[in-house]
Design a protein around this motif. Structure first.
Motif, PDB file in Angstrom:
ATOM      1  N   LYS A 211       0.853  -1.187   0.000  1.00 61.36           N
ATOM      2  CA  LYS A 211       0.000   0.000   0.000  1.00 61.36           C
ATOM      3  C   LYS A 211       0.887   1.235   0.000  1.00 61.36           C
ATOM      4  CE  LYS A 211      -3.748   2.227   2.585  1.00 61.36           C
ATOM      5  NZ  LYS A 211      -4.639   2.118   3.766  1.00 61.36           N
ATOM      6  N   ILE A 212       0.676   2.106  -0.986  1.00 61.68           N
ATOM      7  CA  ILE A 212       1.508   3.294  -1.096  1.00 61.68           C
ATOM      8  C   ILE A 212       0.672   4.547  -0.841  1.00 61.68           C
ATOM      9  CG2 ILE A 212       1.222   3.459  -3.614  1.00 61.68           C
ATOM     10  CD1 ILE A 212       4.195   4.478  -3.621  1.00 61.68           C
ATOM     11  N   ASP A 213       1.197   5.387   0.025  1.00 62.27           N
ATOM     12  CA  ASP A 213       0.603   6.686   0.357  1.00 62.27           C
ATOM     13  C   ASP A 213       1.427   7.738  -0.385  1.00 62.27           C
ATOM     14  OD1 ASP A 213      -0.210   9.085   1.480  1.00 62.27           O
ATOM     15  OD2 ASP A 213      -0.234   8.334   3.534  1.00 62.27           O
ATOM     16  N   LEU A 214       0.802   8.425  -1.336  1.00 59.43           N
ATOM     17  CA  LEU A 214       1.530   9.321  -2.234  1.00 59.43           C
ATOM     18  C   LEU A 214       1.026  10.754  -2.111  1.00 59.43           C
ATOM     19  CD1 LEU A 214       3.534   9.628  -4.679  1.00 59.43           C
ATOM     20  CD2 LEU A 214       1.535   9.219  -6.152  1.00 59.43           C
ATOM     21  N   GLU A 215       1.969  11.695  -2.025  1.00 60.23           N
ATOM     22  CA  GLU A 215       1.650  13.128  -2.041  1.00 60.23           C
ATOM     23  C   GLU A 215       2.592  13.818  -3.016  1.00 60.23           C
ATOM     24  OE1 GLU A 215       1.936  14.655   1.908  1.00 60.23           O
ATOM     25  OE2 GLU A 215       0.136  13.612   2.619  1.00 60.23           O
ATOM     26  N   VAL A 216       2.031  14.669  -3.879  1.00 61.19           N
ATOM     27  CA  VAL A 216       2.816  15.385  -4.883  1.00 61.19           C
ATOM     28  C   VAL A 216       2.672  16.887  -4.644  1.00 61.19           C
ATOM     29  CG1 VAL A 216       3.219  15.733  -7.349  1.00 61.19           C
ATOM     30  CG2 VAL A 216       2.398  13.506  -6.525  1.00 61.19           C
ATOM     31  N   TYR A 217       3.805  17.615  -4.698  1.00 66.71           N
ATOM     32  CA  TYR A 217       3.828  19.052  -4.413  1.00 66.71           C
ATOM     33  C   TYR A 217       4.442  19.802  -5.586  1.00 66.71           C
ATOM     34  CZ  TYR A 217       3.096  17.641   0.459  1.00 66.71           C
ATOM     35  OH  TYR A 217       2.597  17.104   1.619  1.00 66.71           O
ATOM     36  N   ASN A 218       3.989  21.059  -5.766  1.00 64.48           N
ATOM     37  CA  ASN A 218       4.642  21.900  -6.764  1.00 64.48           C
ATOM     38  C   ASN A 218       5.858  22.577  -6.140  1.00 64.48           C
ATOM     39  OD1 ASN A 218       3.697  24.088  -5.265  1.00 64.48           O
ATOM     40  ND2 ASN A 218       1.996  24.528  -6.668  1.00 64.48           N
ATOM     41  N   ILE A 256       6.349  12.840  -1.963  1.00 66.00           N
ATOM     42  CA  ILE A 256       6.662  12.117  -0.731  1.00 66.00           C
ATOM     43  C   ILE A 256       5.791  10.870  -0.716  1.00 66.00           C
ATOM     44  CG2 ILE A 256       6.658  12.203   1.796  1.00 66.00           C
ATOM     45  CD1 ILE A 256       6.823  15.258   1.573  1.00 66.00           C
ATOM     46  N   TYR A 257       6.362   9.751  -0.345  1.00 64.77           N
ATOM     47  CA  TYR A 257       5.558   8.533  -0.335  1.00 64.77           C
ATOM     48  C   TYR A 257       5.905   7.652   0.860  1.00 64.77           C
ATOM     49  CZ  TYR A 257       9.656   6.019  -2.139  1.00 64.77           C
ATOM     50  OH  TYR A 257      10.900   5.466  -2.293  1.00 64.77           O
ATOM     51  N   LYS A 258       4.957   6.799   1.201  1.00 65.06           N
ATOM     52  CA  LYS A 258       5.151   5.757   2.202  1.00 65.06           C
ATOM     53  C   LYS A 258       4.663   4.441   1.611  1.00 65.06           C
ATOM     54  CE  LYS A 258       4.236   8.803   6.179  1.00 65.06           C
ATOM     55  NZ  LYS A 258       3.342   9.026   7.346  1.00 65.06           N
ATOM     56  N   ILE A 259       5.408   3.379   1.855  1.00 63.03           N
ATOM     57  CA  ILE A 259       4.990   2.050   1.420  1.00 63.03           C
ATOM     58  C   ILE A 259       4.716   1.216   2.660  1.00 63.03           C
ATOM     59  CG2 ILE A 259       5.629  -0.043   0.174  1.00 63.03           C
ATOM     60  CD1 ILE A 259       7.369   1.662  -1.621  1.00 63.03           C
ATOM     61  N   ASP A 260       3.463   0.825   2.817  1.00 72.30           N
ATOM     62  CA  ASP A 260       3.031   0.092   4.014  1.00 72.30           C
ATOM     63  C   ASP A 260       3.445   0.829   5.283  1.00 72.30           C
ATOM     64  OD1 ASP A 260       1.870  -1.934   2.496  1.00 72.30           O
ATOM     65  OD2 ASP A 260       3.736  -3.077   2.390  1.00 72.30           O
ATOM     66  N   GLY A 261       3.316   2.158   5.232  1.00 70.23           N
ATOM     67  CA  GLY A 261       3.600   2.986   6.398  1.00 70.23           C
ATOM     68  C   GLY A 261       5.050   3.364   6.582  1.00 70.23           C
ATOM     69  N   VAL A 262       5.935   2.820   5.745  1.00 67.52           N
ATOM     70  CA  VAL A 262       7.368   3.119   5.864  1.00 67.52           C
ATOM     71  C   VAL A 262       7.717   4.259   4.910  1.00 67.52           C
ATOM     72  CG1 VAL A 262       9.704   2.218   5.635  1.00 67.52           C
ATOM     73  CG2 VAL A 262       7.858   0.728   6.459  1.00 67.52           C
ATOM     74  N   PRO A 263       8.211   5.394   5.433  1.00 65.44           N
ATOM     75  CA  PRO A 263       8.506   6.544   4.564  1.00 65.44           C
ATOM     76  C   PRO A 263       9.630   6.244   3.580  1.00 65.44           C
ATOM     77  CG  PRO A 263       8.391   7.199   6.871  1.00 65.44           C
ATOM     78  CD  PRO A 263       8.424   5.702   6.848  1.00 65.44           C
ATOM     79  N   GLY A 264       9.478   6.764   2.360  1.00 65.93           N
ATOM     80  CA  GLY A 264      10.530   6.683   1.362  1.00 65.93           C
ATOM     81  C   GLY A 264      11.207   8.033   1.220  1.00 65.93           C
ATOM     82  N   ALA A 265      12.142   8.119   0.305  1.00 59.88           N
ATOM     83  CA  ALA A 265      12.867   9.371   0.103  1.00 59.88           C
ATOM     84  C   ALA A 265      11.998  10.376  -0.647  1.00 59.88           C
ATOM     85  CB  ALA A 265      14.148   9.101  -0.679  1.00 59.88           C
ATOM     86  N   ILE A 266      12.324  11.658  -0.484  1.00 58.94           N
ATOM     87  CA  ILE A 266      11.678  12.707  -1.270  1.00 58.94           C
ATOM     88  C   ILE A 266      12.343  12.740  -2.641  1.00 58.94           C
ATOM     89  CG2 ILE A 266      11.242  15.179  -1.454  1.00 58.94           C
ATOM     90  CD1 ILE A 266      11.306  15.311   1.586  1.00 58.94           C
ATOM     91  N   LYS A 267      11.532  12.641  -3.685  1.00 61.13           N
ATOM     92  CA  LYS A 267      12.083  12.589  -5.036  1.00 61.13           C
ATOM     93  C   LYS A 267      11.323  13.537  -5.957  1.00 61.13           C
ATOM     94  CE  LYS A 267      13.898   7.878  -4.792  1.00 61.13           C
ATOM     95  NZ  LYS A 267      13.980   6.561  -5.466  1.00 61.13           N
ATOM     96  N   PHE A 268      11.869  13.701  -7.161  1.00 63.90           N
ATOM     97  CA  PHE A 268      11.289  14.631  -8.123  1.00 63.90           C
ATOM     98  C   PHE A 268      10.775  13.879  -9.345  1.00 63.90           C
ATOM     99  CE2 PHE A 268      14.203  17.072  -5.572  1.00 63.90           C
ATOM    100  CZ  PHE A 268      13.551  18.281  -5.382  1.00 63.90           C
ATOM    101  N   LEU A 269       9.763  14.458  -9.984  1.00 63.45           N
ATOM    102  CA  LEU A 269       9.264  13.929 -11.246  1.00 63.45           C
ATOM    103  C   LEU A 269       8.880  15.088 -12.155  1.00 63.45           C
ATOM    104  CD1 LEU A 269       5.862  14.090 -11.538  1.00 63.45           C
ATOM    105  CD2 LEU A 269       6.030  12.382  -9.749  1.00 63.45           C
ATOM    106  N   THR A 270       8.897  14.828 -13.438  1.00 63.68           N
ATOM    107  CA  THR A 270       8.596  15.854 -14.436  1.00 63.68           C
ATOM    108  C   THR A 270       7.351  15.468 -15.217  1.00 63.68           C
ATOM    109  OG1 THR A 270      10.932  16.426 -14.676  1.00 63.68           O
ATOM    110  CG2 THR A 270       9.448  17.092 -16.456  1.00 63.68           C
ATOM    111  N   ILE A 271       6.464  16.433 -15.375  1.00 62.58           N
ATOM    112  CA  ILE A 271       5.302  16.249 -16.242  1.00 62.58           C
ATOM    113  C   ILE A 271       5.562  17.015 -17.530  1.00 62.58           C
ATOM    114  CG2 ILE A 271       2.865  16.798 -16.565  1.00 62.58           C
ATOM    115  CD1 ILE A 271       2.407  16.211 -13.660  1.00 62.58           C
ATOM    116  N   ASN A 272       5.496  16.294 -18.639  1.00 62.31           N
ATOM    117  CA  ASN A 272       5.771  16.897 -19.946  1.00 62.31           C
ATOM    118  C   ASN A 272       4.785  16.336 -20.957  1.00 62.31           C
ATOM    119  OD1 ASN A 272       6.787  18.050 -22.231  1.00 62.31           O
ATOM    120  ND2 ASN A 272       8.767  16.994 -22.173  1.00 62.31           N
TER     121      ASN A 272
END
Length: 273
Positions: A211-218, A256-272
């Motif tokens: 289970k992944i908890d996902l949040e995306v920020y500008n 920012i994401y969590k997998i089964d409640g375990v936080p992952g690293a903050i990463k970047f993505l590009t929308i194009n």
């Protein structure tokens, strides 16, 4: 010709030799193809070789394979079909859980005949990793003469590796193995939600049933998307904040994401688009 010396009489005797009936089947099983799916599951194709090692035709030929013994819960198993030809008839209803028969009634093998068929299954590990072993069992009946024969599969494609025409010899029942290795969850560095059917969604690979908890920020730190149980469905539409329901602009965002409640690293993505 038999001759009696005392009388000179001659007589003829007929001697009938009866051959020994040999009802014998051999089975080999190998992994012929493995495909890793985006959800971390494996689609596995097994190839079976069945041979009549006896001297009478075989009827009621059957091969059974209980996949649950090989892939225990919580692994998910979905049989994708059995493909057989020649004198063997594939069971399209095979599941490997409950219905373990790979062949249908009416499958036969002539003396010395060897047939191959395939079975494909998708297995989702759900956190189970390592080497998983599997065997199948072949059975048949001698045509007209009766008698049954059974053989446990040998890994590979040779039903009788030592060549003595006795497929049930000790050591000729090596199990067939499949290895599941844990792969890191892969989140792409970007996607292009322009409706062309290519990379329109943010697809996270190898998540399985995690289970992944996902949040995306500008870049100003405003949240534009969030989902506490993300299912690879985000197409660049804002679902939180003042722009709900609108496409977010092309550019770079961080998540920012969590997998089964375990936080992952903050990463970047590009929308194009």
């Amino acid at each position: 010709m038999l001759t009696e010396k005392s009388t000179g009489l001659t007589s003829t005797a007929t001697i009938t030799m009866k051959s020994t009936v040999n009802v014998s089947i051999g089975l080999a099983k190998r992994v012929s193809e493995v495909k890793t799916e985006t959800n971390g599951s494996l689609t596995i194709t097994y190839t079976f070789t069945v041979k009549n090692h006896g001297n009478v035709p075989l009827v009621n030929v059957q091969v059974s394979d209980n996949l649950r013994l090989a892939f225990p819960a919580p692994m998910d198993i979905v049989a994708r079909g059995v493909v057989a030809s020649g004198s063997l008839r594939g069971n399209v209803s095979y599941t490997g859980i409950g219905d373990n028969n790979l062949l249908l009634a009416g499958s036969t093998l002539a003396v010395g005949a060897s047939e191959t068929f395939t079975m494909t299954v998708n297995v989702l590990p759900n956190g189970s990793y390592g080497t998983f072993l599997n065997s199948a069992t072949a059975t048949a009946t001698g045509s007209q003469v009766g008698g049954t024969t059974t053989d446990v599969s040998m890994n590979g494609s040779n039903t009788d590796p030592n060549g003595n025409n006795i497929p049930g010899d000790p050591g000729e029942d090596a199990k067939t193995s499949v290895i599941f290795t844990r792969e890191e969850v892969r989140i792409p560095e970007g996607f292009s939600p322009n409706g062309d059917g290519i990379n329109d969604y943010l697809v996270i690979e190898n998540l399985g049933k995690g289970k992944i908890d996902l949040e995306v920020y500008n870049r100003w730190g405003n949240i534009v998307y969030k989902d506490k149980d993300y299912k690879n469905t985000w197409n660049g539409i804002c679902n939180t904040g003042i722009y709900v329901g609108k496409e977010i602009p092309d550019g770079t965002y961080y998540y920012i994401y969590k997998i089964d409640g375990v936080p992952g690293a903050i990463k970047f993505l590009t929308i194009n688009r």
